[in-house]
Write a protein that holds these residues in place. Sequence first.
Motif, PDB file in Angstrom:
ATOM      1  N   GLN A 151       1.058  -0.968   0.121  1.00 52.63           N
ATOM      2  CA  GLN A 151       0.142  -0.618  -0.453  1.00 52.63           C
ATOM      3  C   GLN A 151       0.536   1.126   0.121  1.00 52.63           C
ATOM      4  OE1 GLN A 151      -3.768  -0.431   0.001  1.00 52.63           O
ATOM      5  NE2 GLN A 151      -3.247   1.438  -0.815  1.00 52.63           N
ATOM      6  N   ARG A 152       1.441   1.435   0.602  1.00 48.89           N
ATOM      7  CA  ARG A 152       3.016   2.254   0.870  1.00 48.89           C
ATOM      8  C   ARG A 152       3.079   2.880  -0.889  1.00 48.89           C
ATOM      9  NH1 ARG A 152       8.914   3.388   2.935  1.00 48.89           N
ATOM     10  NH2 ARG A 152       8.893   6.031   2.620  1.00 48.89           N
TER      11      ARG A 152
ATOM     12  N   ASP B 249       0.619   4.084  -2.881  1.00 50.09           N
ATOM     13  CA  ASP B 249       0.633   5.510  -2.925  1.00 50.09           C
ATOM     14  C   ASP B 249       1.617   5.924  -3.797  1.00 50.09           C
ATOM     15  OD1 ASP B 249      -2.179   4.772  -1.123  1.00 50.09           O
ATOM     16  OD2 ASP B 249      -0.536   4.711   0.337  1.00 50.09           O
TER      17      ASP B 249
ATOM     18  N   ALA C 110      -5.078   5.812  -7.911  1.00 44.76           N
ATOM     19  CA  ALA C 110      -5.351   5.108  -5.863  1.00 44.76           C
ATOM     20  C   ALA C 110      -5.797   4.201  -6.164  1.00 44.76           C
ATOM     21  CB  ALA C 110      -5.433   5.820  -5.342  1.00 44.76           C
TER      22      ALA C 110
END
Length: 315
Positions: free
Chosen positions: A276-277, A280, A291
């Motif tokens: 997820q990081r 992003d 996104a």
Amino acid sequence: MTIRVGYFPNNNSLFVLRHTGLLERRLPDVEWIDLRDLPASHAVDPRTALPTLHSDWLFETGGYDFIGTGFTPPITGLGQGRDLVYVGISGPRVENGRLVSLADSGIRTAADLRGKRVGIAHGSWQTTLVLLALDRVGLTWSDIVPVDVDVNAGGSALLGGELDAWVGAYPGLAGVEAQAQLHTLVDTDGLFSHPSLWFTSREFAENHRAELEAIVAALQESDAAIVADPREAARHFVADADQRGGNADPDRWEDALRGRPFGIGPVTDEFLDEQQRAADLLHANGLLPKAVDVRAAVVPWIADLVAATRPVAAS
């Protein structure tokens, strides 16, 4: 039904499985798709986009049903709106490679990369490594000049002055280390866990559970064989290089395989947090068109399937 499996040497597990015949003992009709032989029309400008070959061919007629890659491709697919799901991950591969410069270049830290040419196999884990390293020192993707290079050719480009820095991976990195003194700008360890991973389409997972289980079980068996005899596994990579007109050092391949984790485990919350990081950051830096929520690609029963296929002694 023909089960198509996409493979290439960078996912060591699937590449070895391709040459062992273990999957064919479980599935009567398997077709192996060498990703290196697919059309090159998916190339993109590394400054503005990510290549989508891996996820595109997962969903194209005549493509493949299952694939193993490094860290970045499933994020790319999710960003393209592909309905893919994670199957499993390896252990951390933090010793596999790192971001380096020539020792006498004057480039000492990631902060020195502003305006510099950085060689990466774009779209792979190497893109994520560089982006995470830049973010840590307050730089963005637009602050560097990313150069898409082959995992092996990048070393020659660094030595020849065509690159200022390069993400090298073993065994190719060992060859460059033998020719020049390198400076480590960023280690993988401390940035992210950098596992191998495997994914498929949601449709395949839901409608072909038995086949998916057979693939995972064959991978577990093949991975155990790699651990037991890395020299034999190295032979497949050397033979492949010979067939393609290149050359490879069996000792370096054996060393590389000995230093990597094998065996497939279920995806973890820690891994998903890393994904997820990265997703992003990729979106914030203009490399993903939208996104994504990586946890939308998790199917709970697949974790049970993967866990059930693991050898009792696996850790």
